[in-house]
Write a protein that holds these residues in place. Structure first.
Motif, short mmCIF file in Angstrom:
data_model
loop_
_atom_site.label_atom_id
_atom_site.label_comp_id
_atom_site.label_asym_id
_atom_site.label_seq_id
_atom_site.Cartn_x
_atom_site.Cartn_y
_atom_site.Cartn_z
N VAL A 159 54.68 5.47 -23.98
CA VAL A 159 54.78 5.59 -22.52
C VAL A 159 53.42 5.18 -21.98
N PRO A 160 53.39 4.26 -21.00
CA PRO A 160 52.11 3.86 -20.43
C PRO A 160 51.33 5.07 -19.91
N THR A 161 50.03 5.04 -20.06
CA THR A 161 49.16 6.15 -19.67
C THR A 161 49.39 6.57 -18.21
N GLY A 162 49.52 5.61 -17.32
CA GLY A 162 49.74 5.93 -15.90
C GLY A 162 51.02 6.71 -15.67
N ILE A 163 52.08 6.36 -16.37
CA ILE A 163 53.36 7.07 -16.25
C ILE A 163 53.22 8.48 -16.81
N ALA A 164 52.55 8.62 -17.95
CA ALA A 164 52.36 9.94 -18.56
C ALA A 164 51.54 10.84 -17.64
N LEU A 165 50.48 10.32 -17.05
CA LEU A 165 49.66 11.11 -16.12
C LEU A 165 50.47 11.52 -14.90
N TYR A 166 51.25 10.59 -14.37
CA TYR A 166 52.10 10.90 -13.22
C TYR A 166 53.09 12.02 -13.56
N ALA A 167 53.71 11.94 -14.74
CA ALA A 167 54.69 12.95 -15.14
C ALA A 167 54.03 14.32 -15.25
N ARG A 168 52.82 14.39 -15.80
CA ARG A 168 52.12 15.68 -15.94
C ARG A 168 51.83 16.32 -14.59
N GLN A 169 51.58 15.49 -13.59
CA GLN A 169 51.30 16.03 -12.25
C GLN A 169 52.58 16.30 -11.47
N MET A 170 53.54 15.40 -11.58
CA MET A 170 54.75 15.48 -10.79
C MET A 170 55.67 16.62 -11.24
N ILE A 171 55.81 16.82 -12.54
CA ILE A 171 56.76 17.83 -13.02
C ILE A 171 56.42 19.22 -12.48
N PRO A 172 55.18 19.72 -12.58
CA PRO A 172 54.90 21.04 -11.99
C PRO A 172 55.09 21.07 -10.47
N LEU A 173 54.63 20.05 -9.77
CA LEU A 173 54.73 20.05 -8.32
C LEU A 173 56.19 20.04 -7.85
N GLU A 174 56.97 19.14 -8.40
CA GLU A 174 58.38 19.05 -8.03
C GLU A 174 59.13 20.32 -8.44
N SER A 175 58.78 20.88 -9.58
CA SER A 175 59.44 22.10 -10.06
C SER A 175 59.14 23.27 -9.12
N LEU A 176 57.89 23.40 -8.68
CA LEU A 176 57.54 24.48 -7.74
C LEU A 176 58.30 24.33 -6.43
N GLU A 177 58.42 23.11 -5.93
CA GLU A 177 59.17 22.87 -4.70
C GLU A 177 60.64 23.28 -4.87
N ASN A 178 61.21 22.94 -6.00
CA ASN A 178 62.60 23.32 -6.26
C ASN A 178 62.76 24.83 -6.35
N LEU A 179 61.82 25.52 -7.02
CA LEU A 179 61.87 26.98 -7.08
C LEU A 179 61.79 27.60 -5.69
N ARG A 180 60.90 27.07 -4.87
CA ARG A 180 60.73 27.58 -3.51
C ARG A 180 62.05 27.54 -2.73
N LYS A 181 62.82 26.51 -2.95
CA LYS A 181 64.11 26.37 -2.25
C LYS A 181 65.20 27.26 -2.85
N LEU A 182 65.22 27.39 -4.18
CA LEU A 182 66.33 28.04 -4.86
C LEU A 182 66.22 29.55 -5.02
N VAL A 183 65.03 30.08 -5.23
CA VAL A 183 64.88 31.51 -5.53
C VAL A 183 65.40 32.40 -4.40
N PRO A 184 65.05 32.16 -3.13
CA PRO A 184 65.54 33.06 -2.08
C PRO A 184 67.07 33.15 -2.01
N SER A 185 67.77 32.06 -2.24
CA SER A 185 69.23 32.09 -2.17
C SER A 185 69.86 32.71 -3.41
#
Length: 161
Positions: free
Chosen positions: A117-143
């Motif tokens: 996996v190109p280094t840029g893609i791997a770095l993006y995945a490491r940053q994006m996965i936690p951020l996107e996951s937190l946003e999804n939790l913020r939406k789903l947990v209250p309901s």
């Protein structure tokens, strides 16, 4: 804190909140707060990645904060799948802390996607996965509060003894 913990421990719902997660299931519990699970991530246009994860939860005595520590482990409970790259390394921590307005959540993740996996893609995945996951939790947990209300009460009762 308990509402978020209950949601995090529901392996079947991980595909709803964890970024790029296309499959998740429990592989067994070692104790109430220590379990094994399987996660498969889509990393298009590259091969899917998977990982067997041990999760250990530590609660403070007042149950106003918790640490969820995750790490990859080798397990015969999930053999490698042809065409899927097993991640050679994954470490993460989710720190939950009760605050006046709700719960503060900090998510850190370190992972080696393995394979090519190109280094840029791997770095993006490491940053994006936690951020996107937190946003999804913020939406789903209250309901989902009513879904986990009984489990939350059970945990609270156990800790108050």
């Amino acid at each position: 804190v308990f509402e978020i913990l209950a949601f995090l421990q529901d392996d079947a719902r991980r595909t709803e909140w964890m970024a790029r997660c296309i499959e998740a299931r429990s592989l067994g519990k070692r104790s109430r707060w220590n379990r094994l699970s399987y996660t498969r991530l889509a990393v298009w246009p590259f091969s899917d990645r998977d990982v067997v994860v041990e999760t250990l939860v530590s609660l403070d005595p007042g149950a106003t904060s918790a640490d969820v520590r995750m790490r990859n482990v080798t397990s015969g409970l999930q053999t490698p799948i042809q065409g899927v790259v097993r991640m050679p390394s994954m470490r993460g921590e989710i720190h939950l802390e009760q605050i006046d307005r709700g719960t503060q959540v900090n998510f850190t993740l370190s992972m080696d996607l393995g394979g090519r996996v190109p280094t840029g893609i791997a770095l993006y995945a490491r940053q994006m996965i936690p951020l996107e996951s937190l946003e999804n939790l913020r939406k789903l947990v209250p309901s989902s509060r009513s879904t986990y209300a009984e489990l939350v009460r059970t945990w609270q009762n156990e800790l108050s003894r």
